[in-house]
Design a protein around this motif. Structure first.
Motif, PDB file in Angstrom:
ATOM      1  N   ALA A 170      11.909 -16.165  -0.299  1.00  0.00           N
ATOM      2  CA  ALA A 170      10.733 -16.833  -0.858  1.00  0.00           C
ATOM      3  C   ALA A 170      10.653 -18.305  -0.478  1.00  0.00           C
ATOM      4  O   ALA A 170       9.564 -18.845  -0.286  1.00  0.00           O
ATOM      5  CB  ALA A 170      10.745 -16.689  -2.379  1.00  0.00           C
ATOM      6  N   ARG A 173       8.863 -18.497   2.779  1.00  0.00           N
ATOM      7  CA  ARG A 173       7.694 -17.616   2.934  1.00  0.00           C
ATOM      8  C   ARG A 173       6.446 -18.361   3.392  1.00  0.00           C
ATOM      9  O   ARG A 173       5.760 -17.920   4.323  1.00  0.00           O
ATOM     10  CB  ARG A 173       7.429 -16.892   1.614  1.00  0.00           C
ATOM     11  CG  ARG A 173       6.342 -15.820   1.700  1.00  0.00           C
ATOM     12  CD  ARG A 173       6.364 -14.959   0.443  1.00  0.00           C
ATOM     13  NE  ARG A 173       7.657 -14.276   0.340  1.00  0.00           N
ATOM     14  CZ  ARG A 173       8.257 -13.982  -0.817  1.00  0.00           C
ATOM     15  NH1 ARG A 173       7.688 -14.340  -1.965  1.00  0.00           N
ATOM     16  NH2 ARG A 173       9.412 -13.347  -0.824  1.00  0.00           N
ATOM     17  N   VAL A 208       5.503  -8.124   0.139  1.00  0.00           N
ATOM     18  CA  VAL A 208       5.825  -8.898  -1.064  1.00  0.00           C
ATOM     19  C   VAL A 208       5.038  -8.332  -2.265  1.00  0.00           C
ATOM     20  O   VAL A 208       5.582  -8.225  -3.374  1.00  0.00           O
ATOM     21  CB  VAL A 208       5.514 -10.393  -0.857  1.00  0.00           C
ATOM     22  CG1 VAL A 208       5.616 -11.154  -2.180  1.00  0.00           C
ATOM     23  CG2 VAL A 208       6.479 -10.999   0.167  1.00  0.00           C
ATOM     24  N   SER A 209       3.793  -7.949  -2.026  1.00  0.00           N
ATOM     25  CA  SER A 209       2.983  -7.356  -3.105  1.00  0.00           C
ATOM     26  C   SER A 209       3.603  -6.061  -3.604  1.00  0.00           C
ATOM     27  O   SER A 209       3.656  -5.798  -4.807  1.00  0.00           O
ATOM     28  CB  SER A 209       1.567  -7.079  -2.608  1.00  0.00           C
ATOM     29  OG  SER A 209       0.887  -8.287  -2.333  1.00  0.00           O
ATOM     30  N   ARG A 210       4.126  -5.264  -2.680  1.00  0.00           N
ATOM     31  CA  ARG A 210       4.773  -4.012  -3.083  1.00  0.00           C
ATOM     32  C   ARG A 210       6.037  -4.286  -3.897  1.00  0.00           C
ATOM     33  O   ARG A 210       6.311  -3.598  -4.894  1.00  0.00           O
ATOM     34  CB  ARG A 210       5.159  -3.205  -1.836  1.00  0.00           C
ATOM     35  CG  ARG A 210       3.991  -2.591  -1.100  1.00  0.00           C
ATOM     36  CD  ARG A 210       4.510  -1.717   0.036  1.00  0.00           C
ATOM     37  NE  ARG A 210       3.470  -1.398   0.994  1.00  0.00           N
ATOM     38  CZ  ARG A 210       3.675  -0.683   2.089  1.00  0.00           C
ATOM     39  NH1 ARG A 210       4.888  -0.231   2.359  1.00  0.00           N
ATOM     40  NH2 ARG A 210       2.681  -0.423   2.919  1.00  0.00           N
ATOM     41  N   GLN A 211       6.812  -5.283  -3.460  1.00  0.00           N
ATOM     42  CA  GLN A 211       8.026  -5.626  -4.194  1.00  0.00           C
ATOM     43  C   GLN A 211       7.699  -6.090  -5.614  1.00  0.00           C
ATOM     44  O   GLN A 211       8.369  -5.696  -6.580  1.00  0.00           O
ATOM     45  CB  GLN A 211       8.781  -6.743  -3.447  1.00  0.00           C
ATOM     46  CG  GLN A 211       9.415  -6.280  -2.138  1.00  0.00           C
ATOM     47  CD  GLN A 211       9.973  -7.457  -1.355  1.00  0.00           C
ATOM     48  OE1 GLN A 211       9.875  -8.609  -1.760  1.00  0.00           O
ATOM     49  NE2 GLN A 211      10.586  -7.154  -0.206  1.00  0.00           N
ATOM     50  N   GLN A 212       6.668  -6.906  -5.731  1.00  0.00           N
ATOM     51  CA  GLN A 212       6.289  -7.438  -7.048  1.00  0.00           C
ATOM     52  C   GLN A 212       5.720  -6.333  -7.941  1.00  0.00           C
ATOM     53  O   GLN A 212       5.969  -6.320  -9.139  1.00  0.00           O
ATOM     54  CB  GLN A 212       5.280  -8.562  -6.873  1.00  0.00           C
ATOM     55  CG  GLN A 212       5.898  -9.796  -6.210  1.00  0.00           C
ATOM     56  CD  GLN A 212       4.877 -10.854  -5.840  1.00  0.00           C
ATOM     57  OE1 GLN A 212       3.656 -10.580  -5.791  1.00  0.00           O
ATOM     58  NE2 GLN A 212       5.344 -12.064  -5.553  1.00  0.00           N
ATOM     59  N   ALA A 213       5.014  -5.381  -7.321  1.00  0.00           N
ATOM     60  CA  ALA A 213       4.439  -4.279  -8.097  1.00  0.00           C
ATOM     61  C   ALA A 213       5.517  -3.311  -8.558  1.00  0.00           C
ATOM     62  O   ALA A 213       5.409  -2.714  -9.621  1.00  0.00           O
ATOM     63  CB  ALA A 213       3.393  -3.544  -7.243  1.00  0.00           C
TER      64      ALA A 213
END
Length: 214
Positions: A170, A173, A208-213
């Motif tokens: 991060a 990033r 990153v969106s998938r990881q956060q979801a």
């Protein structure tokens, strides 16, 4: 070799040749043959020495990765000119060998762009699995300076490393995304429906969106 020749499909060969490969054997059939043969290091070495594309892919599948010496793998990486053989050699053999990181460091700046791409592929693996000791900022410096004009396979490997830095770290990033946006490498790459674009800013954002979801 006779069995591999019998599995060769002219239509598959034509498709593979458009991507730079030189074999016409269905990879599922090749894996089934490897499963039947099981691990056979001596046979793997003899298959590799034929210089035949399908035979070398089979050799990768039935070899014992840890049995190769550093110089053997270096020579093999310099002989593996087709994309599929090169990719399998790096991912299925070199990554599992005790000399992997030593070779990564040696190949990283090699004047041969195909060999250098192997160094970058191994570096990407470390970025995600064992980043300790890597200079991530320094890697981004090199990517920013050299990726735009790098030969195709080296450019692809550098772009993969750029994306992995942005996805896994991060703190880097924003800079990784910024480099991708400025260089626009693979921005217009045709991406099938349901697949992730290799364009680094999109790739980073989606992963990153998938990881956060999750």
């Amino acid at each position: 070799m006779a069995e591999l020749a019998g599995l060769d499909d002219p239509k598959a060969r034509a498709v593979n040749e458009r991507h730079g490969d030189d074999h016409g054997v269905n990879l599922g059939a090749l894996r089934a043959l490897a499963k039947r043969l099981k691990t056979q290091q001596e046979l793997a070495c003899r298959l590799w020495d034929t210089q035949d594309g399908a035979a070398r892919l089979l050799a990768v599948l039935i070899c014992r990765p840890k049995a190769f010496g550093r110089d053997e793998l270096d020579a093999m990486a310099r002989e593996a000119r087709t994309p599929k053989v090169h990719d399998w050699l790096v991912n299925y053999v070199v990554k599992k060998n005790p000399h992997a990181d030593e070779l990564r460091a040696a190949w990283f700046s090699d004047p041969d762009p195909v060999v250098a791409s192997a160094g970058w592929a191994l570096t990407s693996d470390r970025v995600t699995k064992k980043p300790e000791g890597l200079d991530l900022g320094g890697l981004l410096d090199v990517i920013e300076a050299e990726m735009k004009d790098a030969p195709d396979r080296l450019q692809w490997a550098m772009n993969h490393c750029l994306a992995q830095i942005g996805i896994a770290h991060a703190a880097y990033r924003t800079r990784a995304i910024g480099i991708g946006e400025r260089l626009e490498v693979l921005k217009d790459y045709p991406t099938p429906r349901g697949c992730t674009s290799p364009y680094a800013p999109v790739w980073i954002g989606e992963m990153v969106s998938r990881q956060q979801a999750g």
